[in-house]
Design an enzyme around this catalytic site. Structure first.
Site, PDB file in Angstrom:
ATOM      1  N   ASP A  18       0.680 -36.269   5.160  1.00 41.72           N
ATOM      2  CA  ASP A  18       1.138 -36.046   6.524  1.00 41.72           C
ATOM      3  C   ASP A  18       2.562 -35.523   6.544  1.00 41.72           C
ATOM      4  O   ASP A  18       3.247 -35.475   5.511  1.00 41.72           O
ATOM      5  CB  ASP A  18       1.038 -37.341   7.342  1.00 41.72           C
TER       6      ASP A  18
ATOM      7  N   ASP B 202      -0.944 -51.593  12.280  1.00 41.52           N
ATOM      8  CA  ASP B 202      -1.995 -51.424  13.293  1.00 41.52           C
ATOM      9  C   ASP B 202      -3.255 -50.798  12.715  1.00 41.52           C
ATOM     10  O   ASP B 202      -4.176 -50.453  13.448  1.00 41.52           O
ATOM     11  CB  ASP B 202      -1.483 -50.583  14.464  1.00 41.52           C
TER      12      ASP B 202
ATOM     13  N   HIS C 102      -3.353 -47.935  10.912  1.00 47.20           N
ATOM     14  CA  HIS C 102      -3.389 -46.482  10.767  1.00 47.20           C
ATOM     15  C   HIS C 102      -3.402 -46.091   9.295  1.00 47.20           C
ATOM     16  O   HIS C 102      -2.807 -46.741   8.445  1.00 47.20           O
ATOM     17  CB  HIS C 102      -2.260 -45.796  11.552  1.00 47.20           C
TER      18      HIS C 102
ATOM     19  N   GLU D 288      -3.830 -42.814  14.027  1.00 47.60           N
ATOM     20  CA  GLU D 288      -3.533 -44.002  14.806  1.00 47.60           C
ATOM     21  C   GLU D 288      -4.819 -44.646  15.338  1.00 47.60           C
ATOM     22  O   GLU D 288      -5.891 -44.038  15.290  1.00 47.60           O
ATOM     23  CB  GLU D 288      -2.610 -43.632  15.969  1.00 47.60           C
TER      24      GLU D 288
END
Length: 260
Positions: free
Chosen positions: A67, A136, A138, A143
């Site tokens: 990324d 979370d 991801h 996400e």
């Protein structure tokens, strides 16, 4: 999915590096998938040590980053291209021309994303992908709510991710709102994925990704569908796993020929 519970960062880094070294000994022109964040850094340090001490050769390796932030100027110290260069590729003999990442400065980002996917395919696909996981769930910057079949694209960061990453910047306001990330479908095409998670703050997400349902709310749970996923965790990150004793027993009694 194989879950390996170890005592801390050092044995985790050594085991991940063992898998990468075995791959390079077997296939010197292997394609590696490189992640950033804090989780893979001990692995990069271990690989750099093996390069310097043992001559582990990266000269024919090709690599693809997971990324990149959108809009950070070229050379910004927190761009993931710079982080990977600083933490890994400059410490081994990996040709910079063979290291590719999503382009967060492209004039036409969708076209750039398609070209990045094409480049991975042209290289023959990723042999081994290193991964971390967000609190979370991801994966990369996919996400919660990301399509489980997604490809490389732009994503908007949720505020928790921005807060988690603010420690790398001067302040939260400096953290970009957008990123370009490999999709979950892209990540699933890697032939072997190794995910590293350490610390008590990762305990719940480790349980969700390993033992919870496959669901977009925990993007990393998609790895349950992968035919060769290895999850390396320390005792703190493993503390919520219902089957922790089984995972320990399985690894302790693993056939010596099987490898990671």
């Amino acid at each position: 999915m194989e879950v390996v519970i170890l005592s801390g960062n050092k044995p985790i880094a050594a085991l991940a590096a063992d898998a990468i070294e075995a791959l390079l000994r077997r296939k010197p022109d292997a394609v590696l998938g490189l992640a950033t964040g804090s989780s893979p850094l001990p692995v990069y340090t271990e690989l750099a040590l093996r390069h310097e001490r043992d001559g582990l050769d990266f000269s024919r390796v090709r690599a693809f980053a997971l990324d990149e932030y959108v809009g950070l100027p070229a050379g910004h110290p927190q761009s993931y291209r710079a982080v990977i260069r600083r933490e890994f590729t400059e410490r081994v003999n990996l040709d910079p021309a063979n290291v590719h990442g999503p382009d967060g400065l492209a004039a036409d980002i969708p076209a750039s994303c398609r070209a990045f996917e094409d480049a991975i395919r042209a290289a023959g696909g990723v042999d081994l992908q290193l991964l971390g996981v967000g609190t979370d769930g991801h994966l990369g910057f996919n996400e919660p709510g990301s399509s489980l079949a997604s490809r490389t694209r732009v994503k908007t960061l949720i505020e928790q991710t921005r807060r988690d990453n603010a420690r790398f910047f001067g302040s939260l306001s400096e953290v970009p709102h957008h990123v370009v990330t490999q999709g979950l479908g892209t990540i699933l095409e890697a032939r072997h994925v190794i995910l590293i998670a350490t610390g008590a703050q990762k305990a719940q997400v480790v349980r969700d990704l390993v033992e919870g349902p496959v669901a977009a709310i925990c993007a990393a749970s998609v790895l349950q569908l992968h035919p060769h996923a290895t999850i390396l965790v320390d005792e703190a990150a493993a503390s919520s796993l219902r089957l922790a004793d089984y995972y320990r027993h399985s690894y302790e009694n693993k056939p010596s020929w099987q490898g990671l």
